[in-house]
Structures are given as C-alpha cells and as structure tokens.
Scaffold this motif. Structure first.
Motif, mmCIF file in Angstrom:
data_model
loop_
_atom_site.group_PDB
_atom_site.id
_atom_site.type_symbol
_atom_site.label_atom_id
_atom_site.label_comp_id
_atom_site.label_asym_id
_atom_site.label_seq_id
_atom_site.Cartn_x
_atom_site.Cartn_y
_atom_site.Cartn_z
ATOM 1 N N ARG A 145 0.815 -1.221 0.000
ATOM 2 C CA ARG A 145 0.000 0.000 0.000
ATOM 3 C C ARG A 145 0.849 1.271 0.000
ATOM 4 N NH1 ARG A 145 -2.244 3.105 4.177
ATOM 5 N NH2 ARG A 145 -4.201 4.165 3.597
ATOM 6 N N MET A 146 1.991 1.255 0.668
ATOM 7 C CA MET A 146 2.839 2.442 0.784
ATOM 8 C C MET A 146 3.856 2.560 -0.347
ATOM 9 S SD MET A 146 1.850 3.946 3.634
ATOM 10 C CE MET A 146 3.215 5.063 3.989
ATOM 11 N N HIS A 160 11.364 6.264 -1.084
ATOM 12 C CA HIS A 160 12.180 7.121 -0.224
ATOM 13 C C HIS A 160 11.257 7.791 0.799
ATOM 14 C CE1 HIS A 160 15.557 9.705 0.813
ATOM 15 N NE2 HIS A 160 14.716 10.709 0.822
ATOM 16 N N PRO A 161 11.621 7.821 2.084
ATOM 17 C CA PRO A 161 10.673 8.248 3.114
ATOM 18 C C PRO A 161 10.697 9.732 3.482
ATOM 19 C CG PRO A 161 12.589 7.282 4.144
ATOM 20 C CD PRO A 161 12.816 7.191 2.660
ATOM 21 N N SER A 162 11.688 10.488 3.032
ATOM 22 C CA SER A 162 11.879 11.850 3.544
ATOM 23 C C SER A 162 10.905 12.859 2.947
ATOM 24 C CB SER A 162 13.306 12.298 3.258
ATOM 25 O OG SER A 162 13.480 13.682 3.537
ATOM 26 N N ARG A 231 -1.471 11.556 4.165
ATOM 27 C CA ARG A 231 -1.013 10.477 5.047
ATOM 28 C C ARG A 231 -2.183 9.923 5.837
ATOM 29 N NH1 ARG A 231 2.710 14.389 8.944
ATOM 30 N NH2 ARG A 231 1.494 16.281 8.628
ATOM 31 N N ASP A 232 -1.945 8.857 6.538
ATOM 32 C CA ASP A 232 -3.018 8.172 7.246
ATOM 33 C C ASP A 232 -3.452 8.888 8.527
ATOM 34 O OD1 ASP A 232 -3.445 6.013 5.487
ATOM 35 O OD2 ASP A 232 -1.683 4.977 6.269
ATOM 36 N N ALA A 237 3.538 10.300 10.563
ATOM 37 C CA ALA A 237 3.185 9.276 9.579
ATOM 38 C C ALA A 237 3.888 9.603 8.272
ATOM 39 C CB ALA A 237 1.680 9.222 9.363
ATOM 40 N N PHE A 238 4.303 8.574 7.563
ATOM 41 C CA PHE A 238 4.983 8.780 6.288
ATOM 42 C C PHE A 238 3.964 9.051 5.191
ATOM 43 C CE2 PHE A 238 7.885 6.265 8.879
ATOM 44 C CZ PHE A 238 9.011 7.076 8.809
#
Length: 327
Positions: A145-146, A160-162, A231-232, A237-238
């Motif tokens: 999902r992400m 990439h999370p940033s 975001r969720d 949260a990412f």
C-alpha cells in the motif's frame, strides 16, 4: 542489538579517516533512523563514529546561496528566520515530517541518509533485495500500500521516506561532500538512486565521503510555494503522496515552476516534464490538470497501492492551486 565500539571526533577529516579504517563503521549524529535499524538487526556496525561535535551546524546566506550545515537539526532549519523567508517550501516540508521530538535531534545529513520504511526491509525474516541482495522483493505481490508507482524495478518497489528531500530536489539544491582528498559537489537530483538492479544502494555517496553542507540558490518562488502531504494520520506518519510546488507568476504567466513528489519512487521524484509544460503558460486549472497528467506517464500500481494513480495527480493539482493562491 550487538556490541559495538563508540568513537567521537571533532573534524570532518578525522571522521573520514576513522570511517576508512573499518568498512563496517557508521557515522552517527541524531541516530533517529540508524538506531532503529540496529535494534531490528537490519544493520550491525562494528563502530559508531559520533560526528555531533564536528562544526557543521551553520545556516547562513553567502551570495545567492543559502548554506545549511549537515549537522543542523531539522527543527533549527525549519524555525530559522532566513529559511522561513527565503525557502518556506523547505520549512513546510520539514515541519510535515516525523514528530517535534524527532525533528529536534534529527539532522539534515541524517535525513538525507535515512533508509526506506518498507516493512519487508525492516523484518529480517522476510525477503528483501535491499537488505539481502538476491533474496527477492516481498512487497511485489505482498502488502504494498505504501510503495512506489514510478521508477520501479523487478528488484524493489520501496519508496524514499523523507519529506525534506522532496523540497530540496525542487529547490535545485547542491550537496557538498568531503572526502580524503578534499570536497566534491553533486546535484541533489543525482544524490539518491533508483532501485534498478542494485536496490541495496540508496545513494551515490562514496565509501570515503560524508555530507558536510547544502547549497540552495535563492529563488523567486518563495511567496507562492506549498507542500502537500497525504497520510493516514495528521502527524508522525509517512507520506502516501507528497508534493512540493512553487510558482513564479509574472503578468499572469508562469515564469518559473518547481514540482517534486514523494511517496512514489525509490528517490525524490522531480516532475521535469510537468515543469516544462507549465513554463510560459497561464496558471489555470486546465493547465494544472494537464501537468498532473504528464507527471503520471509510466506510473504503475502493484495492487494495494493502485489508489496512488489517482491520488498523486489530484495532489499535484492541489499543491499548484494552493501555491497560486498565495499572495
């Protein structure tokens, strides 16, 4: 967590020298990502080299560039008056990331070096080509999902999370690296890598290098810039999708535009085709919709993340619309 040796240094030169003595050593500053990885058994360095006392915390303007030291904290940069005035897009992106407590200790260089938050990467019982090359990608056909929809490969679909890095690529940032011979500069768009056949490599940093500062040119998009993060939950949260947008409008025509997305690729994703399309055109909803459509060329969903194929262009339109409305 395994035993490790702890070392402290006060200069970039000595830090690099210590790094070269042991290939299985890591720099540590805030440690907000590294310590998590060590606790999970994803990484196990023999030595941690504490670089917090290296003087790399400056935030200043020199000529037409804003200079930010690699050890400046995320909070210090986001709350700095110069950044809020000249680079508000960066301040917005930083404040959208993590939590206030984490931003207080996380550093700019560490933020750039953080690794994916893919659950398969963090779970050492699961296959992950980033953690164990050749073991497979659990996310393909699994819980994704992400995960990425652009620039993916058969080896990895992690993102990439940033948040910060999405703004930095939109701002035409230059990364200054120190090595055993001196310094070299690299465009921010070339710092991070797509997964390709080597998903274990997140960036193009060489083994004898460390990030020492960023150089960001002053621009004319500061008044009309916006950062959207879907975001969720409202904090810590990412991003499912994020968009950094900036516009310069003269006589109702777009004379400069910056667009980048997060939550969609293995690296911060610059929307060059969309920028080229919008340059010279009027800032209309119709043109924003066309730019968003161009941004999605080549996008591919993997099942649970198919919703991003619609969420991403909608977020681009929102970011551009809000940026345009600012005085």
């Amino acid at each position: 967590m395994i035993n490790f040796q702890y070392l402290r240094t006060t200069t970039a030169k000595s830090a690099i020298a210590l790094l070269l003595k042991d290939k299985n050593s890591k720099f540590i500053a805030g440690g907000t990502n590294l310590i998590d990885l060590m606790k999970r058994g994803v990484t196990a360095p023999d030595k941690l080299i504490d670089i917090n006392h290296v003087p790399l915390k400056q935030i200043e303007q020199i000529g037409n560039n804003i200079i930010i030291g690699a050890l400046a904290s995320n909070t210090a940069v986001a709350e700095n008056a110069l950044i809020k005035e000249k680079l508000p897009l960066l301040a917005m992106a930083l404040n959208a990331g993590a939590s206030a407590q984490l931003r207080n200790v996380a550093t700019i260089g560490g933020n750039m070096m953080q690794r994916t938050r893919c659950g398969y990467f963090y779970d050492t019982e699961m296959p992950c080509n980033k953690r164990v090359p050749g073991s497979g990608c659990g996310a393909i056909g699994g819980f994704n999902r992400m995960h990425a929809i652009l620039g993916t490969s058969e080896k990895c679909i992690a993102v990439h999370p940033s948040d910060m890095c999405i703004a930095l690529i939109a701002l035409d940032t230059t990364v200054v690296l120190a090595n055993s011979k001196g310094e070299r500069k690299i465009s921010f768009k070339d710092f991070h890598r797509l997964a390709g056949d080597t998903p274990q490599l997140d960036n193009n940093l060489k083994p004898d290098e460390m990030i020492i500062r960023l150089e960001i040119p002053v621009n004319n998009i500061s008044k009309k810039s916006h950062y959207v993060k879907v975001r969720d939950r409202a904090s810590y949260a990412f991003a499912l999708i994020s968009v950094a947008a900036g516009l310069e409008i003269t006589n109702n025509k777009i004379t400069d535009v910056r667009l980048a997305m997060g939550g969609v690729a293995h690296k911060p994703w610059r929307l060059t085709a969309s920028e080229n399309f919008l340059t010279g055109k009027e800032a209309t909803n119709e043109n924003f919709e066309q730019a968003a459509k161009l941004a999605m060329e080549g996008a591919k969903g993997y099942g649970e993340n198919d919703f991003k194929l619609q969420m991403a262009p909608n977020s681009i339109i929102e970011a551009l619309t809000v940026a345009k409305s600012k005085a």
